[in-house]
Write a protein that holds these residues in place. Structure first.
Motif, PDB file in Angstrom:
ATOM      1  N   GLY A 125      -3.523  -5.201 -12.678  1.00 24.30           N
ATOM      2  CA  GLY A 125      -4.393  -5.996 -12.104  1.00 24.30           C
ATOM      3  C   GLY A 125      -4.930  -4.912 -11.042  1.00 24.30           C
ATOM      4  N   ALA A 126      -5.754  -5.463 -10.003  1.00 19.58           N
ATOM      5  CA  ALA A 126      -6.371  -4.750  -9.065  1.00 19.58           C
ATOM      6  C   ALA A 126      -6.081  -5.370  -7.760  1.00 19.58           C
ATOM      7  CB  ALA A 126      -7.831  -4.429  -9.219  1.00 19.58           C
ATOM      8  N   TYR A 127      -5.663  -4.597  -6.709  1.00 23.96           N
ATOM      9  CA  TYR A 127      -5.107  -5.275  -5.688  1.00 23.96           C
ATOM     10  C   TYR A 127      -5.839  -4.427  -4.262  1.00 23.96           C
ATOM     11  CZ  TYR A 127      -1.409  -7.527  -8.057  1.00 23.96           C
ATOM     12  OH  TYR A 127      -0.907  -8.285  -9.147  1.00 23.96           O
ATOM     13  N   GLY A 128      -5.575  -4.988  -2.975  1.00 22.41           N
ATOM     14  CA  GLY A 128      -5.968  -4.456  -1.801  1.00 22.41           C
ATOM     15  C   GLY A 128      -5.040  -5.008  -0.732  1.00 22.41           C
ATOM     16  N   GLY A 129      -5.613  -4.720   0.234  1.00 23.33           N
ATOM     17  CA  GLY A 129      -4.587  -5.052   1.653  1.00 23.33           C
ATOM     18  C   GLY A 129      -4.185  -4.083   2.426  1.00 23.33           C
ATOM     19  N   THR A 130      -3.522  -4.092   3.682  1.00 24.77           N
ATOM     20  CA  THR A 130      -3.025  -3.116   4.179  1.00 24.77           C
ATOM     21  C   THR A 130      -1.630  -2.795   3.465  1.00 24.77           C
ATOM     22  OG1 THR A 130      -2.262  -4.351   6.229  1.00 24.77           O
ATOM     23  CG2 THR A 130      -4.154  -3.058   6.227  1.00 24.77           C
ATOM     24  N   SER A 131      -1.193  -3.662   2.666  1.00 20.02           N
ATOM     25  CA  SER A 131      -0.123  -3.283   1.820  1.00 20.02           C
ATOM     26  C   SER A 131      -0.352  -2.019   0.847  1.00 20.02           C
ATOM     27  CB  SER A 131       0.567  -4.343   1.060  1.00 20.02           C
ATOM     28  OG  SER A 131       1.296  -5.096   1.820  1.00 20.02           O
ATOM     29  N   ALA A 132      -1.608  -1.840   0.571  1.00 19.61           N
ATOM     30  CA  ALA A 132      -1.894  -0.791  -0.167  1.00 19.61           C
ATOM     31  C   ALA A 132      -2.018   0.657   0.861  1.00 19.61           C
ATOM     32  CB  ALA A 132      -3.331  -0.902  -1.025  1.00 19.61           C
ATOM     33  N   ALA A 133      -2.499   0.437   1.739  1.00 13.51           N
ATOM     34  CA  ALA A 133      -2.926   1.422   2.794  1.00 13.51           C
ATOM     35  C   ALA A 133      -1.350   2.026   3.235  1.00 13.51           C
ATOM     36  CB  ALA A 133      -3.622   1.249   4.005  1.00 13.51           C
ATOM     37  N   THR A 134      -0.580   1.347   3.343  1.00 13.36           N
ATOM     38  CA  THR A 134       0.870   1.651   3.901  1.00 13.36           C
ATOM     39  C   THR A 134       1.643   2.736   3.186  1.00 13.36           C
ATOM     40  OG1 THR A 134       1.142  -0.428   5.005  1.00 13.36           O
ATOM     41  CG2 THR A 134       2.664   0.838   5.050  1.00 13.36           C
ATOM     42  N   PRO A 135       1.961   2.382   1.959  1.00 14.60           N
ATOM     43  CA  PRO A 135       2.513   3.310   1.039  1.00 14.60           C
ATOM     44  C   PRO A 135       1.762   4.610   0.813  1.00 14.60           C
ATOM     45  CG  PRO A 135       1.840   1.619  -0.154  1.00 14.60           C
ATOM     46  CD  PRO A 135       1.551   1.113   1.227  1.00 14.60           C
ATOM     47  N   VAL A 136       0.254   4.552   0.985  1.00 12.59           N
ATOM     48  CA  VAL A 136      -0.576   5.719   0.667  1.00 12.59           C
ATOM     49  C   VAL A 136       0.052   6.755   1.889  1.00 12.59           C
ATOM     50  CG1 VAL A 136      -3.060   6.641   1.056  1.00 12.59           C
ATOM     51  CG2 VAL A 136      -2.405   4.769  -0.631  1.00 12.59           C
ATOM     52  N   ILE A 137      -0.157   6.127   3.136  1.00 10.49           N
ATOM     53  CA  ILE A 137       0.282   7.113   4.147  1.00 10.49           C
ATOM     54  C   ILE A 137       1.699   7.377   4.186  1.00 10.49           C
ATOM     55  CG2 ILE A 137       0.278   7.066   6.843  1.00 10.49           C
ATOM     56  CD1 ILE A 137      -2.343   7.108   5.796  1.00 10.49           C
ATOM     57  N   ALA A 138       2.710   6.623   3.789  1.00 14.69           N
ATOM     58  CA  ALA A 138       3.975   7.078   3.510  1.00 14.69           C
ATOM     59  C   ALA A 138       4.066   8.042   2.631  1.00 14.69           C
ATOM     60  CB  ALA A 138       4.959   6.005   3.141  1.00 14.69           C
ATOM     61  N   GLY A 139       3.245   8.193   1.507  1.00 13.43           N
ATOM     62  CA  GLY A 139       3.289   9.151   0.573  1.00 13.43           C
ATOM     63  C   GLY A 139       2.742  10.699   1.194  1.00 13.43           C
ATOM     64  N   VAL A 140       1.540  10.371   1.878  1.00 10.73           N
ATOM     65  CA  VAL A 140       0.996  11.477   2.548  1.00 10.73           C
ATOM     66  C   VAL A 140       2.167  12.299   3.466  1.00 10.73           C
ATOM     67  CG1 VAL A 140      -0.811  12.329   4.058  1.00 10.73           C
ATOM     68  CG2 VAL A 140      -1.403  10.613   2.338  1.00 10.73           C
ATOM     69  N   TYR A 141       2.816  11.339   4.344  1.00 10.53           N
ATOM     70  CA  TYR A 141       3.884  12.077   5.046  1.00 10.53           C
ATOM     71  C   TYR A 141       4.732  12.857   4.323  1.00 10.53           C
ATOM     72  CZ  TYR A 141       3.044   9.960   9.693  1.00 10.53           C
ATOM     73  OH  TYR A 141       2.609   9.673  10.932  1.00 10.53           O
ATOM     74  N   ALA A 142       5.098  12.318   2.981  1.00  5.58           N
ATOM     75  CA  ALA A 142       6.200  12.923   2.078  1.00  5.58           C
ATOM     76  C   ALA A 142       5.462  14.224   1.628  1.00  5.58           C
ATOM     77  CB  ALA A 142       6.540  12.132   0.919  1.00  5.58           C
ATOM     78  N   ASP A 143       4.209  14.207   1.394  1.00  4.89           N
ATOM     79  CA  ASP A 143       3.382  15.451   0.754  1.00  4.89           C
ATOM     80  C   ASP A 143       3.682  16.511   1.915  1.00  4.89           C
ATOM     81  OD1 ASP A 143       2.931  13.889  -1.404  1.00  4.89           O
ATOM     82  OD2 ASP A 143       0.610  13.647  -1.149  1.00  4.89           O
ATOM     83  N   ALA A 144       3.488  16.078   3.076  1.00  6.20           N
ATOM     84  CA  ALA A 144       3.336  16.936   4.302  1.00  6.20           C
ATOM     85  C   ALA A 144       4.835  17.779   4.350  1.00  6.20           C
ATOM     86  CB  ALA A 144       2.680  16.184   5.456  1.00  6.20           C
ATOM     87  N   GLY A 145       5.821  17.069   4.178  1.00  9.50           N
ATOM     88  CA  GLY A 145       7.176  17.608   4.424  1.00  9.50           C
ATOM     89  C   GLY A 145       7.896  16.937   5.437  1.00  9.50           C
TER      90      GLY A 145
END
Length: 416
Positions: A337-357
Motif C-alpha cells: 500500500g501507499a501511506y503518508g502522515g507524520t508517522s512516515a516522516a518520523t522514522p525517516v528522521i530517526a534513520g537519518v540520525y542513525a546514518d549520522a552516527g
C-alpha cells in the motif's frame, strides 16, 4: 494505540490547495514521457487511520491511500514492478543519503500492542528493494515487550496499528538499511505504557528512538519528560501530528528532549536537487501539525521570537499521502500500500540520525539541526492553516512551525 473507527475517505482533487495542484501538475508533466502506459486517474483517495488523540490515550499519525494501484506519476515509482509509493532509492535521492547507512547502529521503534507479522512483513519489504535481510536469526531484528522480554508479548494489535508498525519498520529500513532494529511493543496506548517502552529501548542500548504516536499536550507533560523522554546522548524523535495547525500541539513531539518532526509534500522536480517540498496540507483537518506549546519551556537552542515556550516542529520529511511511501502490511491488511502522515516522516528522521552516527555523550540531539541549519533543505512554500504570527503555520525562509528548519540534505545537520 486506540482501536479506531476508520474515517470517511477524502478526495484528492477536492482537497488539495491550488499550490499543491500546481506542484502535482509539474511532477506529472515531468514523468509523463517515462510512464506512458500509466495515465493519472481522475481521483486518488485516502483516509486517516486514527482519530485525533486525547491527553491520556495515544493515536497513530497514519494516512492510507485507498487506491494505490492507480499508478499516478505523483508517486515517482522508480521500477515498473515496484508497488506504488516512494521506495528507499527515492527517499535516499531526495535527502542525499547513503544507500548503506546505519551500519553499527540500533534504531528502536516504539508502538503499542503486538504485530505477529511484523518480522515477515519487514522481510517482504526489504527483499522487494534489495535491502540486506534483517531477521531475528541474523541478529538484526529483535521484538520485545516493555520489560525487554521476547514473551509474553502484548495482545494483538488492530488492523490500524499493524499499518503503523509496518510503516515505521519499513521506513527506518529505507533510510538506514544497515542498522539493527529493536521493536518494542508497549502493552497499550497510555502514557505510562508508551513511556515504559521508550525507557526499555534506551536501557537495551538504542541510541535512536522513533515514536510515531501522539497525545494531545497537557500540563503533565513536563513530568512525563523527566520520567520517559529525557535521555541524554539519545536521539528521541516524534511526529507533530496529522490534523493541521488548528488542532493544536501534540506530545511527545513538544518535549524539549525530543526532535519534533513535521511533514512535507515531496515531489519530483526539474531543479538541481531533482525534488521539491512544500508544507503538507491536504485539507482543513488534515496536514502536518505545528504550534507553540502551552506547557513546555523553550530550549536554549530554539531562538524564534514569537513563541516564549517550546515550538514545534524542528525538522520535517515526507508525509503527504498524495505523494506517499510504499509499505508492506499483511496483518489484517492486503499487503502493499501507499501511506503518508507524520508517522512516515518520523522514522525517516530517526534513520537519518542513525546514518549520522552515535550522538555525543550527554548531549541533546534535538539541538543538532539548530547548529547546522545550512545543511538542511529550507522549505519556503505552503501552510497548514491560519495563524499569527504567520510562521507558526506558514513556511518561511529559515525557521517555521510546519517544517522547522527544513528537511535532510545529507546527514550533517544530525550530528553534533
Amino acid at each position: 494505540m486506540r482501536r479506531q473507527t476508520l474515517k470517511r475517505p477524502q478526495v484528492l482533487l477536492a482537497a488539495m490547495t491550488a499550490g499543491t495542484l500546481a506542484v502535482t501538475a509539474l511532477a506529472m508533466a515531468g514523468k509523463a514521457s517515462a510512464t506512458p502506459n500509466h495515465p493519472a486517474p481522475a481521483v486518488l483517495t485516502w483516509h486517516q487511520l486514527c482519530a485525533a488523540p486525547s491527553t491520556t490515550t495515544a493515536s497513530c499519525d497514519v494516512v492510507k491511500v485507498d487506491n494505490p494501484h492507480e499508478r499516478v506519476s505523483a508517486f515517482g515509482t522508480t521500477t515498473t514492478a515496484a508497488p506504488s509509493g516512494y521506495g528507499p532509492a527515492d527517499l535516499q535521492s531526495a535527502y542525499k543519503l547513503p544507500a548503506d547507512g546505519g551500519a553499527g547502529q540500533t534504531i528502536a521503534v516504539i508502538d503499542a500492542y503486538d504485530d505477529p507479522r511484523a518480522e515477515s512483513d519487514l522481510a517482504t519489504y526489504r527483499k522487494q528493494y534489495g535491502l540486506p535481510a534483517c531477521t531475528t536469526a541474523n541478529g538484526c531484528f529483535k521484538k520485545v515487550n516493555s520489560s525487554g522480554q521476547t514473551s509474553p508479548l502484548p495482545s494483538a494489535a488492530s488492523a490500524n496499528q499493524g499499518a503503523e508498525d509496518s510503516l515505521d519498520l519499513d521506513l527506518v529500513s529505507a533510510i538506514a538499511p544497515r542498522a539493527k532494529i529493536l521493536f518494542v511493543e508497549a502493552s497499550g496506548g497510555t502514557m505510562s505504557a508508551m513511556g515504559a517502552a521508550v525507557n526499555r529501548a534506551v536501557t537495551l542500548g538504542a541510541k535512536f528512538v522513533s515514536n510515531s504516536y501522539i497525545f494531545k499536550e497537557s500540563s503533565s507533560d513536563p513530568t512525563y519528560d523527566r520520567q520517559y523522554y529525557n535521555h541524554a546522548g539519545v536521539a528521541v524523535v516524534a511526529g507533530s501530528g496529522d490534523w493541521n495547525y488548528s488542532w493544536g500541539v501534540g506530545y511527545p513531539s513538544s518535549s524539549p528532549y525530543v526532535t519534533s518532526v513535521g511533514g512535507t509534500s515531496l515531489v519530483r522536480a526539474s531543479n538541481a536537487r531533482g525534488w521539491n517540498e512544500t508544507v503538507w496540507n491536504s485539507k482543513a483537518s488534515e496536514g502536518t501539525g505545528s504550534g507553540c506549546s502551552a506547557y513546555e519551556s523553550k530550549p536554549s537552542w530554539q531562538t524564534d521570537s514569537g513563541c516564549s515556550k517550546r515550538m514545534t516542529a524542528d525538522v520535517a520529511a515526507v508525509a503527504d499521502p498524495a505523494h506517499g511511501v510504499a509499505v508492506y502490511d499483511s496483518y489484517q491488511a492486503s499487503g502493499w500500500g501507499a501511506y503518508g502522515g507524520t508517522s512516515a516522516a518520523t522514522p525517516v528522521i530517526a534513520g537519518v540520525y542513525a546514518d549520522a552516527g552515535v550522538p555525543t555523550t550527554g548531549s541533546n540531539p534535538a539541538s543538532y539541526p539548530y547548529a547546522h541549519s545550512d545543511a538542511l533543505n529550507d522549505v519556503t512554500a505552503g501552510n497548514n492553516g491560519t495563524c499569527s504570527p504567520a510562521y507558526f503555520c506558514t513556511a518561511e525562509h529559515g525557521y517555521d512551525g510546519p517544517t522547522g528548519l527544513g528537511t535532510p540534505n545529507g546527514t550533517a545537520a544530525f550530528h553534533s
